[in-house]
Design an enzyme around this catalytic site. Sequence first.
Site, PDB file in Angstrom:
ATOM      1  N   ARG A  15       0.812  -1.223   0.000  1.00  0.00           N
ATOM      2  CA  ARG A  15       0.000   0.000   0.000  1.00  0.00           C
ATOM      3  C   ARG A  15       0.847   1.276   0.000  1.00  0.00           C
ATOM      4  NH1 ARG A  15      -4.183  -0.791   4.770  1.00  0.00           N
ATOM      5  NH2 ARG A  15      -2.721  -2.410   5.445  1.00  0.00           N
ATOM      6  N   TYR A 100       6.268  -4.471  15.928  1.00  0.00           N
ATOM      7  CA  TYR A 100       6.306  -4.304  14.470  1.00  0.00           C
ATOM      8  C   TYR A 100       7.360  -3.263  14.082  1.00  0.00           C
ATOM      9  CZ  TYR A 100       2.005  -6.998  14.011  1.00  0.00           C
ATOM     10  OH  TYR A 100       1.075  -8.010  14.025  1.00  0.00           O
ATOM     11  N   ASP A 102       7.134  -1.210  11.739  1.00  0.00           N
ATOM     12  CA  ASP A 102       6.502  -0.007  11.186  1.00  0.00           C
ATOM     13  C   ASP A 102       5.732   0.764  12.266  1.00  0.00           C
ATOM     14  OD1 ASP A 102       4.339  -1.656  11.622  1.00  0.00           O
ATOM     15  OD2 ASP A 102       3.626  -1.653   9.542  1.00  0.00           O
ATOM     16  N   ASN A 169      -6.176  -3.159  20.586  1.00  0.00           N
ATOM     17  CA  ASN A 169      -4.871  -3.823  20.598  1.00  0.00           C
ATOM     18  C   ASN A 169      -3.890  -3.007  19.756  1.00  0.00           C
ATOM     19  OD1 ASN A 169      -2.703  -5.580  20.559  1.00  0.00           O
ATOM     20  ND2 ASN A 169      -3.695  -7.102  19.244  1.00  0.00           N
ATOM     21  N   ASN A 227       1.030   1.814   7.201  1.00  0.00           N
ATOM     22  CA  ASN A 227       0.786   0.913   6.075  1.00  0.00           C
ATOM     23  C   ASN A 227       0.656   1.632   4.751  1.00  0.00           C
ATOM     24  OD1 ASN A 227       0.567  -1.704   7.502  1.00  0.00           O
ATOM     25  ND2 ASN A 227      -1.138  -0.669   8.544  1.00  0.00           N
ATOM     26  N   TYR A 365      31.143  34.583  -4.599  1.00  0.00           N
ATOM     27  CA  TYR A 365      31.381  33.142  -4.515  1.00  0.00           C
ATOM     28  C   TYR A 365      32.797  32.921  -4.008  1.00  0.00           C
ATOM     29  CZ  TYR A 365      32.616  28.408  -5.868  1.00  0.00           C
ATOM     30  OH  TYR A 365      33.064  27.113  -5.850  1.00  0.00           O
ATOM     31  N   ASN A 385      37.951  29.080  -9.019  1.00  0.00           N
ATOM     32  CA  ASN A 385      38.646  27.898  -8.519  1.00  0.00           C
ATOM     33  C   ASN A 385      38.713  26.739  -9.500  1.00  0.00           C
ATOM     34  OD1 ASN A 385      35.811  27.714  -8.200  1.00  0.00           O
ATOM     35  ND2 ASN A 385      36.037  26.055  -6.724  1.00  0.00           N
ATOM     36  N   SER A 404      35.278  45.396  -5.097  1.00  0.00           N
ATOM     37  CA  SER A 404      34.115  44.843  -5.790  1.00  0.00           C
ATOM     38  C   SER A 404      34.499  44.294  -7.161  1.00  0.00           C
ATOM     39  CB  SER A 404      33.055  45.930  -5.959  1.00  0.00           C
ATOM     40  OG  SER A 404      32.567  46.356  -4.704  1.00  0.00           O
ATOM     41  N   ARG A 439      43.486  45.860 -14.544  1.00  0.00           N
ATOM     42  CA  ARG A 439      42.374  46.171 -15.422  1.00  0.00           C
ATOM     43  C   ARG A 439      42.881  47.121 -16.511  1.00  0.00           C
ATOM     44  NH1 ARG A 439      39.249  49.494 -10.648  1.00  0.00           N
ATOM     45  NH2 ARG A 439      40.350  51.469 -10.852  1.00  0.00           N
TER      46      ARG A 439
END
Length: 461
Positions: A15, A100, A102, A169, A227, A365, A385, A404, A439
């Site tokens: 099930r 049991y 489960d 039970n 179940n 990053y 990297n 930056s 740059r």
Amino acid sequence: MNLYAVVLAAGQGKRMNSKLFKVLHPVCGKPMVGHVIDTLEEINVNRTVVIVGHGVETVKGYLGTKVEYALQEQQLGTGHAVLQAKPALSNEQGLTIVIYGDTPLVKAQTLNKMIEQHRASGAVITMLTAKLDNPFGYGRIIRNSEGHVAKIVEQKDCSQAEAHVNEINAGTYVFDNQKLFAALDLVGNNNSQGEYYLTDVIDILKGEGHIVEAYCTDDSNESLGVNDRLQLAEAERCMQARINRVHMTNGVTMIDPGQTYIEKGVQIGSDSVLFPGTILRGNTVIGEGCEIGPNTEIYNSQVGDEVIIKNAVVQAAVVDNGASIGPFAYVRPGSRIGKSVKIGDFVEIKNATIGDGSKVSHLSYIGDANIGSGVNFGCGAITVNYDGFNKSLTEVGDDVFIGSNVNLIAPVSIGKGAYVVAGSTITHNVKEGDLAIARERQTNKEGYADIIRRKMKAKKQ
């Protein structure tokens, strides 16, 4: 007195409609059968025999050598399943718990109380029972005038009076070990299913004049066996509420416990606050006085005291005291975030050490890097990297300023106190105290913007 256990884990669980074997479906991060074994270990069971059938190798692969196994090649009922443990346990003196695989919500303290009642009453069987508001569909526990179990009546066989009984039970038992296996030899399969039922042992032993007891738990959720996916979700909800209650009792604030997900085994220090959408998984440890969330996932990580983590994901990482992460940050495995470090919005850290007091405030990053203390990464600065074949290390000394939109092309080293000018692409090492600029010199062409616009306009015509 020695204590043994038989765990029923041989059923297929059709099930569930899943390729994953039923008892291995997780509840709060741990397979159901794992919760059951943990509970048995908590009450110091001497030997545990797990009855396996479908998915035997997968179950063995998860549980390993801490339990014993018995194979039920054909699933011929619960009595037949327990009987498979006879070669291992039938000669032992003591008590045997049958449970049991489960039923992840059964608690150790409940099993201990069952055992105490069992010993005090002189019973040969003590059943776990629960009282339900709506017991329809369950077998009813009918007690005699002395309070012992007289019989179990299935729903279809209940009289009008028996149908109003709400004690059912729950499917967990404590047996006198040798009487259990002696009675199992007498169980037949003369029923519509042609199966051997464990509950038939009750009638056999009662017929021999033995006492059958029932311990009624005050937590009806313990009776839940899983179940299907609906019951799995209900078990998850109940277990999560139980886990959250323990943490709140220990001094953790949850703004909305219903939207706070914590797996079993997570540790959280007092005076920490968890905001809605917090997910804490695996072997995670959260220190004292932290603020976690909203919408934050932390997995297998160590977080110190007075840490703030908002709208972030932290996986297999270490975060030291006083650090701040987020919003919208991702700290990946192998990362170590130092004391009072700031990891800001839209920042990703991967397999990197960030020294005490350093700041990576936004849109950066940092991967495969050792960053010293007191370092400032400007907006958009990254470590480059990976060259398509290998990942290389970037090293940045203490008190460095990274401007930056700087690219640090690994492998590269930036010395202590160095200054890297914004917009630079650094391919060579920078010595301590140096300023690096990499740059192109800017060139302005007078009036050229107007020329470009005229050309573009002419093309459109």
